[in-house]
Enzyme design. Sequence first.
Site, PDB file in Angstrom:
ATOM      1  N   HIS A  68       5.214  52.057  73.845  1.00  0.00           N
ATOM      2  CA  HIS A  68       6.582  51.992  73.320  1.00  0.00           C
ATOM      3  C   HIS A  68       7.035  53.388  72.851  1.00  0.00           C
ATOM      4  O   HIS A  68       8.114  53.859  73.207  1.00  0.00           O
ATOM      5  CB  HIS A  68       6.588  50.970  72.173  1.00  0.00           C
ATOM      6  CG  HIS A  68       7.859  50.897  71.383  1.00  0.00           C
ATOM      7  ND1 HIS A  68       8.593  49.743  71.287  1.00  0.00           N
ATOM      8  CD2 HIS A  68       8.515  51.815  70.624  1.00  0.00           C
ATOM      9  CE1 HIS A  68       9.636  49.967  70.512  1.00  0.00           C
ATOM     10  NE2 HIS A  68       9.612  51.213  70.092  1.00  0.00           N
ATOM     11  N   GLU A  69       6.176  54.043  72.074  1.00  0.00           N
ATOM     12  CA  GLU A  69       6.520  55.378  71.561  1.00  0.00           C
ATOM     13  C   GLU A  69       6.625  56.402  72.691  1.00  0.00           C
ATOM     14  O   GLU A  69       7.495  57.271  72.673  1.00  0.00           O
ATOM     15  CB  GLU A  69       5.488  55.849  70.529  1.00  0.00           C
ATOM     16  CG  GLU A  69       5.575  55.144  69.186  1.00  0.00           C
ATOM     17  CD  GLU A  69       6.970  55.181  68.581  1.00  0.00           C
ATOM     18  OE1 GLU A  69       7.624  56.246  68.621  1.00  0.00           O
ATOM     19  OE2 GLU A  69       7.427  54.138  68.082  1.00  0.00           O
ATOM     20  N   HIS A  72       9.973  56.345  74.347  1.00  0.00           N
ATOM     21  CA  HIS A  72      10.966  57.134  73.593  1.00  0.00           C
ATOM     22  C   HIS A  72      10.780  58.621  73.890  1.00  0.00           C
ATOM     23  O   HIS A  72      11.739  59.333  74.170  1.00  0.00           O
ATOM     24  CB  HIS A  72      10.763  56.970  72.081  1.00  0.00           C
ATOM     25  CG  HIS A  72      11.207  55.667  71.507  1.00  0.00           C
ATOM     26  ND1 HIS A  72      12.457  55.152  71.714  1.00  0.00           N
ATOM     27  CD2 HIS A  72      10.563  54.785  70.697  1.00  0.00           C
ATOM     28  CE1 HIS A  72      12.561  53.998  71.045  1.00  0.00           C
ATOM     29  NE2 HIS A  72      11.420  53.756  70.434  1.00  0.00           N
ATOM     30  N   ASP A 170      14.700  50.462  66.048  1.00  0.00           N
ATOM     31  CA  ASP A 170      15.450  51.186  67.070  1.00  0.00           C
ATOM     32  C   ASP A 170      16.892  50.699  67.158  1.00  0.00           C
ATOM     33  O   ASP A 170      17.790  51.480  67.456  1.00  0.00           O
ATOM     34  CB  ASP A 170      14.758  51.008  68.429  1.00  0.00           C
ATOM     35  CG  ASP A 170      13.398  51.673  68.446  1.00  0.00           C
ATOM     36  OD1 ASP A 170      13.279  52.784  67.914  1.00  0.00           O
ATOM     37  OD2 ASP A 170      12.450  51.069  68.985  1.00  0.00           O
TER      38      ASP A 170
HETATM   39 ZN   LIG Z   1      10.827  52.372  68.947  1.00  0.00          ZN
END
Ligand SMILES: [Zn+2]
Length: 239
Positions: A68-69, A72, A170
């Site tokens: 997930h990170e 980004h 987010d």
């Molecule tokens: Zn996030």
Amino acid sequence: MRNSLQIAKIFGIPIKIHISFLLVLPFFTWIFAIQPEPFGFAGIESEPVKYLLSLLTAILLFASVLAHELAHSYFSLRYGGSISEITLYLIGGVSSMKEELHDPASEAKMAFVGPFSSIVIGIVLLAFNYLFNPTVSPSEGGPFFLMVFILGYINIILGLFNLIPAFPMDGGRILRAFFAQRMGFVEATEKAASIGKIFAFLMGIIGLFISFWLILIAFFVYMGASGEERQVKNRYGKL
Ligand SMILES: [Zn+2]
């Protein structure tokens, strides 16, 4: 950041584990070991197998948070931002940005790719379980499919939870980007933070009737909203 240990470097970004992770990993292992099916392995008789599976699930959960990170970070790097490091706390990762993206549309997309990747991972895992588990039921196909089910389910929850329009999720950034198209960055942050606080307040009230955990999450959301507001005002000298 001190109190954290570097474990890898991906796309040139140092990946670090915060010290709290050393407590959280056994805690999550324990949670998975005592939860009954389909959200844990309490039904497995052999203690060593139960705890090994629970530990593996906790580690893979941490790998999903990292994915997930990285989503980004990858997006940010592609659009001219820069990430100094990613720190993992298991229940969440933090990508520290050297330079933020100030074009609201890019910021919204960058915020969105994280939850989007969690939801995609979740759907792929649940689809895998649905297609290959001969019994379809997550709890009857054996420990492997049970683990796939748990990870798929948590990833979807993680993705949806992150879309809640409140800092530090987010969704809060997506909301700020939406406001930032119409007003200044500081003002947009203020507005998004106040909506986050209203969310936290409502969550806390609902929590009083439903679950203590929701109150705890509400508190965390409230702190996140205030923290983001303070940080942005500090940086722009408007405190
Ligand atoms: Zn996030």
